[in-house]
Design an enzyme around this catalytic site. Sequence first.
Site, mmCIF file in Angstrom:
data_model
loop_
_atom_site.group_PDB
_atom_site.id
_atom_site.type_symbol
_atom_site.label_atom_id
_atom_site.label_comp_id
_atom_site.label_asym_id
_atom_site.label_seq_id
_atom_site.Cartn_x
_atom_site.Cartn_y
_atom_site.Cartn_z
ATOM 1 N N SER A 42 0.798 -1.230 0.000
ATOM 2 C CA SER A 42 0.000 0.000 0.000
ATOM 3 C C SER A 42 0.830 1.280 0.000
ATOM 4 C CB SER A 42 -0.972 0.018 1.185
ATOM 5 O OG SER A 42 -0.280 0.172 2.398
ATOM 6 N N LYS B 249 -0.095 5.099 6.694
ATOM 7 C CA LYS B 249 -0.832 5.843 5.670
ATOM 8 C C LYS B 249 -0.415 7.300 5.677
ATOM 9 C CE LYS B 249 -3.514 2.379 4.645
ATOM 10 N NZ LYS B 249 -3.080 1.541 3.565
#
Length: 94
Positions: free
Chosen positions: A11, A48
């Site tokens: 990711s 993130k």
Amino acid sequence: ADFALVCVGDSMINARIDDGDLVFIDKDAHVRDGDIAAISLDYELMLKRIYFDKNSVTLISENSKYPPRIIKFNEYSQIDFRILGKAVAFQSPL
């Protein structure tokens, strides 16, 4: 750094953070819009890019195959959301 995490998955590949990389986290650093942070969301740890709004937080992966996650907060929210710290460095295995 205060602690390190081993990344699992793809990711964050566009930030050059790959599966198996060691990411160093500073738990006392002020996390600002656009920073990469270690997050706990309903007891799932993740790395993130983070953006703040008045009543929400948007979590962005650095891989376009993963859509943004918008976490909305209100008085009925039962989400366990914590910012564990700011990513300050990473190291790839040899």
